[in-house]
Design a protein around this motif. Structure first.
Motif, PDB file in Angstrom:
ATOM      1  N   GLU A  89       0.803  -1.228   0.000  1.00  0.00           N
ATOM      2  CA  GLU A  89       0.000   0.000   0.000  1.00  0.00           C
ATOM      3  C   GLU A  89       0.832   1.273   0.000  1.00  0.00           C
ATOM      4  O   GLU A  89       0.276   2.376  -0.111  1.00  0.00           O
ATOM      5  N   ASP A  90       2.145   1.145   0.104  1.00  0.00           N
ATOM      6  CA  ASP A  90       3.024   2.312  -0.039  1.00  0.00           C
ATOM      7  C   ASP A  90       3.314   2.622  -1.511  1.00  0.00           C
ATOM      8  O   ASP A  90       3.946   3.637  -1.817  1.00  0.00           O
ATOM      9  N   THR A  91       2.868   1.756  -2.403  1.00  0.00           N
ATOM     10  CA  THR A  91       3.081   1.965  -3.837  1.00  0.00           C
ATOM     11  C   THR A  91       2.418   3.252  -4.296  1.00  0.00           C
ATOM     12  O   THR A  91       1.226   3.462  -4.079  1.00  0.00           O
ATOM     13  N   ALA A  92       3.220   4.133  -4.899  1.00  0.00           N
ATOM     14  CA  ALA A  92       2.722   5.447  -5.333  1.00  0.00           C
ATOM     15  C   ALA A  92       3.849   6.198  -6.015  1.00  0.00           C
ATOM     16  O   ALA A  92       5.007   5.771  -5.976  1.00  0.00           O
ATOM     17  N   VAL A  93       3.479   7.321  -6.617  1.00  0.00           N
ATOM     18  CA  VAL A  93       4.486   8.289  -7.051  1.00  0.00           C
ATOM     19  C   VAL A  93       4.733   9.217  -5.865  1.00  0.00           C
ATOM     20  O   VAL A  93       3.789   9.757  -5.284  1.00  0.00           O
ATOM     21  N   TYR A  94       5.997   9.375  -5.504  1.00  0.00           N
ATOM     22  CA  TYR A  94       6.363  10.196  -4.358  1.00  0.00           C
ATOM     23  C   TYR A  94       6.921  11.533  -4.846  1.00  0.00           C
ATOM     24  O   TYR A  94       7.775  11.580  -5.738  1.00  0.00           O
ATOM     25  N   TYR A  95       6.416  12.606  -4.228  1.00  0.00           N
ATOM     26  CA  TYR A  95       6.794  13.963  -4.602  1.00  0.00           C
ATOM     27  C   TYR A  95       7.452  14.682  -3.440  1.00  0.00           C
ATOM     28  O   TYR A  95       6.977  14.618  -2.301  1.00  0.00           O
ATOM     29  N   CYS A  96       8.503  15.392  -3.745  1.00  0.00           N
ATOM     30  CA  CYS A  96       9.151  16.304  -2.817  1.00  0.00           C
ATOM     31  C   CYS A  96       8.550  17.689  -3.039  1.00  0.00           C
ATOM     32  O   CYS A  96       8.263  18.065  -4.190  1.00  0.00           O
ATOM     33  N   ALA A  97       8.371  18.462  -1.959  1.00  0.00           N
ATOM     34  CA  ALA A  97       7.770  19.777  -2.105  1.00  0.00           C
ATOM     35  C   ALA A  97       8.334  20.745  -1.079  1.00  0.00           C
ATOM     36  O   ALA A  97       8.792  20.331  -0.011  1.00  0.00           O
ATOM     37  N   ALA A  98       8.275  22.033  -1.430  1.00  0.00           N
ATOM     38  CA  ALA A  98       8.796  23.094  -0.568  1.00  0.00           C
ATOM     39  C   ALA A  98       7.691  24.089  -0.245  1.00  0.00           C
ATOM     40  O   ALA A  98       6.969  24.529  -1.144  1.00  0.00           O
ATOM     41  N   TYR A 112       2.161  24.217  -0.374  1.00  0.00           N
ATOM     42  CA  TYR A 112       3.484  23.987  -0.945  1.00  0.00           C
ATOM     43  C   TYR A 112       3.568  24.633  -2.320  1.00  0.00           C
ATOM     44  O   TYR A 112       2.732  24.371  -3.185  1.00  0.00           O
ATOM     45  N   ASN A 113       4.589  25.482  -2.506  1.00  0.00           N
ATOM     46  CA  ASN A 113       4.709  26.251  -3.748  1.00  0.00           C
ATOM     47  C   ASN A 113       5.478  25.518  -4.828  1.00  0.00           C
ATOM     48  O   ASN A 113       5.240  25.736  -6.018  1.00  0.00           O
ATOM     49  N   TYR A 114       6.442  24.708  -4.425  1.00  0.00           N
ATOM     50  CA  TYR A 114       7.335  24.087  -5.399  1.00  0.00           C
ATOM     51  C   TYR A 114       7.270  22.563  -5.256  1.00  0.00           C
ATOM     52  O   TYR A 114       7.243  22.028  -4.138  1.00  0.00           O
ATOM     53  N   TRP A 115       7.269  21.908  -6.415  1.00  0.00           N
ATOM     54  CA  TRP A 115       7.134  20.454  -6.462  1.00  0.00           C
ATOM     55  C   TRP A 115       8.154  19.852  -7.417  1.00  0.00           C
ATOM     56  O   TRP A 115       8.484  20.440  -8.442  1.00  0.00           O
ATOM     57  N   GLY A 116       8.597  18.657  -7.064  1.00  0.00           N
ATOM     58  CA  GLY A 116       9.415  17.898  -7.985  1.00  0.00           C
ATOM     59  C   GLY A 116       8.553  17.160  -8.985  1.00  0.00           C
ATOM     60  O   GLY A 116       7.318  17.236  -8.939  1.00  0.00           O
ATOM     61  N   GLN A 117       9.195  16.418  -9.863  1.00  0.00           N
ATOM     62  CA  GLN A 117       8.485  15.714 -10.922  1.00  0.00           C
ATOM     63  C   GLN A 117       7.929  14.371 -10.451  1.00  0.00           C
ATOM     64  O   GLN A 117       7.103  13.775 -11.133  1.00  0.00           O
ATOM     65  N   GLY A 118       8.381  13.919  -9.306  1.00  0.00           N
ATOM     66  CA  GLY A 118       7.910  12.661  -8.744  1.00  0.00           C
ATOM     67  C   GLY A 118       8.818  11.496  -9.090  1.00  0.00           C
ATOM     68  O   GLY A 118       9.498  11.485 -10.118  1.00  0.00           O
ATOM     69  N   THR A 119       8.818  10.504  -8.206  1.00  0.00           N
ATOM     70  CA  THR A 119       9.570   9.280  -8.434  1.00  0.00           C
ATOM     71  C   THR A 119       8.681   8.099  -8.023  1.00  0.00           C
ATOM     72  O   THR A 119       8.034   8.130  -6.983  1.00  0.00           O
ATOM     73  N   GLN A 120       8.661   7.083  -8.867  1.00  0.00           N
ATOM     74  CA  GLN A 120       7.769   5.942  -8.647  1.00  0.00           C
ATOM     75  C   GLN A 120       8.361   4.974  -7.621  1.00  0.00           C
ATOM     76  O   GLN A 120       9.525   4.578  -7.740  1.00  0.00           O
TER      77      GLN A 120
END
Length: 125
Positions: A89-98, A112-120
């Protein structure tokens, strides 16, 4: 303008571990609360963890508490998410944000104003 780039995602078996990294550009990294969010197919984006500007205060979603650890390095402009005891259930695209939030922590994705592109991240059973 702050840019965020995630790395470290992949396929892992249940019970395994992964470490996500997020590299931030710009000189203002230490002024942001940093967070990790995730989004699974067909589901809304959800909060995972966040860390205060100094790195002293951290906050986690109940679903990951005790298994995930967020940390940051304000010299290297990096934020990390160590994920242990992974579950399918942790399967997802994970995003970093500022977030420029005035508080020490922030759980609302809209702040959050800034986001990364995500990592699967994919966890097999």
């Amino acid at each position: 303008q702050t840019q965020l780039v995630e790395s470290g995602g992949g396929l892992v078996q249940a019970g395994g571990s992964l470490r996500l990294s997020c590299a931030a550009s710009g000189r203002t990294f230490s002024t942001y609360v940093m967070g990790w969010f995730r989004q699974a197919p067909g589901k809304e984006r959800e909060f995972v963890a966040c860390i205060s500007r100094s790195g002293i205060i951290t906050y986690y979603a109940d679903s990951v508490k005790g298994r995930f650890t967020i940390s940051r390095d304000n010299v290297k402009n990096m934020v990390y998410l160590q994920m242990n005891s992974l579950k399918p259930e942790d399967t997802a695209v994970y995003y970093c944000a500022a977030s420029p939030s005035v508080g020490s922590i922030e759980t609302m994705w809209s702040q959050y104003n800034y986001w990364g592109q995500g990592t699967q991240v994919t966890v097999s059973s």
